[in-house]
Design a protein around this motif. Structure first.
Motif, short mmCIF file in Angstrom:
data_model
loop_
_atom_site.label_atom_id
_atom_site.label_comp_id
_atom_site.label_asym_id
_atom_site.label_seq_id
_atom_site.Cartn_x
_atom_site.Cartn_y
_atom_site.Cartn_z
N VAL A 78 -18.32 2.99 -9.21
CA VAL A 78 -19.29 4.09 -9.30
C VAL A 78 -19.49 4.48 -10.77
N HIS A 79 -20.75 4.59 -11.15
CA HIS A 79 -21.13 4.95 -12.52
C HIS A 79 -20.56 6.33 -12.87
N ARG A 116 -9.25 6.78 -13.16
CA ARG A 116 -9.32 5.42 -12.61
C ARG A 116 -10.74 5.22 -12.07
N PRO A 117 -11.17 3.96 -11.96
CA PRO A 117 -12.51 3.69 -11.43
C PRO A 117 -12.58 3.97 -9.92
N VAL A 118 -13.78 4.32 -9.46
CA VAL A 118 -14.02 4.54 -8.04
C VAL A 118 -14.74 3.32 -7.49
N LEU A 146 -11.36 13.63 -6.09
CA LEU A 146 -10.29 13.04 -5.29
C LEU A 146 -10.87 12.23 -4.14
N ASP A 147 -10.08 11.30 -3.62
CA ASP A 147 -10.47 10.67 -2.36
C ASP A 147 -9.85 11.48 -1.23
N TYR A 153 -9.25 10.74 -9.27
CA TYR A 153 -10.09 9.78 -9.99
C TYR A 153 -10.62 10.35 -11.31
N ALA A 154 -10.84 11.66 -11.34
CA ALA A 154 -11.35 12.29 -12.57
C ALA A 154 -11.08 13.79 -12.48
#
Length: 182
Positions: A78-79, A116-118, A146-147, A153-154
């Motif tokens: 994801v960008h 980290r990348p998504v 978050l997932d 993730y950020a």
């Protein structure tokens, strides 16, 4: 729809002037809840990217995005701009949720740290925004991306300008969650 490897993503939206927050009539929290409950249409940016309000309460907002291929950068993740938009929306909405009738806010600045990348395997990601401080002119908020399992993730911080509706000050006149252009 797939045709010879091409995919199509169609976006529809309503006239944003119809669902725009009239801050002289509705508080920030009531406006966010109206969007969440479907009584007010989502802003076009939310429709374009496919995110929505999952939770809204005083000083806190959670937005959700189901990860899709059309969010990808050249590395099939994801960008960062999309993830930043999601965090901006959540942090600004957290501030907006504290504002009474007659007040609005707009993002002045934000900083995002990517951990980290998504990837598409993440499924849905949640951006939670929480107010740190709300003053008469400036508010700050923090956000976490978050997932569903709580994996980070950020994270970021945001500064928003608060202004009275109808002022022509350079402090901002945005009426919607989601940033300086709102």
């Amino acid at each position: 729809m797939t045709e010879r490897g091409n995919r199509v993503h169609t976006v529809t939206w309503e006239d944003p002037r119809i669902s725009r927050r009239d801050a002289t009539l509705i508080s920030g929290l009531d406006y966010l809840l109206a969007i969440k409950n479907g009584n007010v249409k989502q802003p076009p940016a939310a429709r374009l990217l496919g995110y929505g309000i999952r939770e809204a309460e005083q000083g806190r907002a959670v937005f959700e995005l189901e990860v899709a291929e059309y969010h990808f950068n050249p590395f099939a993740t994801v960008h960062g701009g999309i993830l930043s938009t999601l965090l901006d929306s959540a942090m600004t909405a957290a501030v907006l949720s504290t504002l009474e009738i007659g007040l609005t806010c707009s993002t002045l600045e934000m900083k995002v740290n990517f951990v980290r990348p998504v990837a598409q395997t993440a499924g849905a990601v949640l951006a939670e925004g929480k107010v740190i401080h709300v003053g008469s002119r400036i508010a700050t908020a923090e956000g976490r991306l978050l997932d569903r399992e709580g994996r980070l993730y950020a994270h970021g911080v945001s500064t928003c300008a608060i202004s009275q509706v109808g002022t022509t000050s350079s402090r901002g006149a945005g009426a919607h969650p989601g940033g300086a252009d709102s």
